[in-house]
Write an enzyme that holds these catalytic residues in place. Structure first.
Site, PDB file in Angstrom:
ATOM      1  N   ILE A  87       0.848  -1.243   0.015  1.00 36.86           N
ATOM      2  CA  ILE A  87       0.023  -0.036   0.148  1.00 36.86           C
ATOM      3  C   ILE A  87       0.848   1.289   0.108  1.00 36.86           C
ATOM      4  CG2 ILE A  87      -0.081  -0.088   2.588  1.00 36.86           C
ATOM      5  CD1 ILE A  87      -3.225   0.990   1.987  1.00 36.86           C
ATOM      6  N   CYS A  88       0.488   2.378  -0.390  1.00 30.03           N
ATOM      7  CA  CYS A  88       0.899   3.542  -0.484  1.00 30.03           C
ATOM      8  C   CYS A  88       2.147   3.734  -1.243  1.00 30.03           C
ATOM      9  CB  CYS A  88       1.337   3.974   1.062  1.00 30.03           C
ATOM     10  SG  CYS A  88       1.629   5.617   1.312  1.00 30.03           S
ATOM     11  N   CYS A  89       3.217   4.071  -0.925  1.00 27.31           N
ATOM     12  CA  CYS A  89       4.502   4.103  -1.751  1.00 27.31           C
ATOM     13  C   CYS A  89       5.225   2.843  -1.711  1.00 27.31           C
ATOM     14  CB  CYS A  89       5.611   4.914  -0.723  1.00 27.31           C
ATOM     15  SG  CYS A  89       6.149   4.278   0.647  1.00 27.31           S
TER      16      CYS A  89
END
Length: 392
Positions: A106-108
């Protein structure tokens, strides 16, 4: 361990986004998974983003030969870079892929870790908006979906999508029925991605000098997502948030066995003045709050001074109601304990603000709850900026 129990690895590092990590851990454990939280650092304690300290179950270096049904990577910086540069983790994730088992990020982390390691080539994947170009550069097909599934890889976007992401992982491991069961307990948002709202009565200005001073107590069996959402969001808004442990130890084990570290003991700040005292829930945690005379006295003084206080989940029912802190106030709480409120008129509302009192319902309402607090102190524009930044 039951034969049907699925095993999950969640690695964490200094600079991991704590709300993502904690939400993944707690939702997957609620779904029945045996979750191992492993530090990729040289010690089990990590300094996550926003000054939040977590304690892992083990060091990754001690379990590199272990097999998991799912490995899921949280984001946050510099945590995502640290995960990317961890060769033992890279080897485990690549073996996971080769063996046909689940990986998620998730995210970066989709771009920095999975993409850099070559696992997203010709795959649809998503991630935090500022990493979408980097994601595309890894030969992935970049998607703006809140959660994306392509084969045995699942990706998602940021803190505000983590519960949806985690429920998707529960469904991948255990099926839709189990995911729906967990979702109903959490009270997940029916309209993720839409502008948050809350119910307000007897509108009052919440004032502060320079910076809001906010106390978030935690105790054994506090609900971790609710606690971390409050601290994470309020610190993003630049409020001064003090995490205080009820009891004799700074290290607190939450209701889903996440290990958090407070900054002070409650007794150390009992005489200090706060612009807001706000309690996370958890059934047993709320009962421990209720039995803490120091905390109850602080709340009563807060009410007598007409200063804001709030609670989520079981705390309104177990702490506020019995101590007269909801007298003449509309409030909400978790459905399982809502019968304890003498005024039932607003128990179905996700977030209720009545003058200086704010209440909410469950982990799935914690982001809205936190954003409503930001709005009361800083205004709606600031809160909406934060909602956009966290992908609520």
């Amino acid at each position: 361990m039951a034969p049907s129990t699925k095993t999950v690895l969640i690695p964490i590092a200094h600079g991991t986004e704590p709300l993502e990590a904690v939400a993944m851990i707690t939702v997957l454990r609620r779904g029945g998974a045996d979750v191992t939280v492993a530090s990729v650092e040289t010690q089990v304690g990590v300094d996550a983003c926003h000054g939040i300290k977590m304690v892992a179950d083990t060091l990754l270096s001690d379990i590199t030969d272990s097999i998991f049904d799912l490995i899921v990577l949280p984001g946050g910086l510099p945590g995502g870079e640290t995960l990317k540069n961890c060769k033992p983790l890279e080897n485990m994730v690549k073996k996971q892929d080769t063996d046909g088992r689940l990986n998620a990020a998730i995210c970066c982390a989709p771009a920095l870790a999975l993409g850099t390691w070559g696992l997203l080539k010709d795959k649809k994947a998503t991630g935090y908006p500022v990493f979408m170009e980097k994601l595309a550069a890894t030969c992935a097909t970049a998607s703006e979906s809140r959660v994306e599934i392509d084969g045995r890889i699942v990706t998602s976007r940021g803190p505000g999508t983590t519960i949806e992401f985690s429920l998707t992982l529960v469904e991948q491991l255990y099926g839709k029925e189990k995911a729906d069961e967990v979702s109903s307990i959490l009270l997940v948002r029916p309209n993720p991605g839409e502008e948050y709202t809350f119910t307000e009565l007897n509108q009052t200005n919440w004032s502060f000098e320079d910076t809001p001073q906010i106390l978030v107590p935690i105790t054994e069996d506090s609900e971790e997502v609710e606690a971390i959402a409050l601290v994470d969001i309020l610190r993003r808004a630049k409020a001064n948030v003090v995490i205080a442990a009820v009891g004799n130890s700074l290290e607190v084990v939450g209701t889903q066995k996440v290990k958090l570290v407070a900054e002070v003991l409650l007794e150390e700040v009992a005489e200090k003045s706060f612009d807001l005292i706000v309690l996370p829930g958890g059934l047993n945690g709320a009962q421990k709050f209720a039995s803490c005379e120091t905390l109850v006295n602080m709340l009563k003084k807060q009410a007598e001074a007409d200063k804001p206080y709030g609670g989520i989940c079981a705390s309104p029912a177990y702490v506020f109601e019995p101590n007269g802190l909801l007298k003449g106030k509309k409030a909400t709480t978790h459905p399982r304990v809502s019968d304890k409120l003498s005024d039932q008129s607003h128990i179905d509302h996700r977030v209720v603000v009545d003058g200086n009192v704010i209440t909410s319902r469950a982990p799935g309402t914690a982001m809205e709850f936190s954003l409503a607090i930001v709005e009361k102190f800083y205004g709606r524009e600031k809160a909406l900026q934060l909602a956009k930044a966290t992908l609520v």
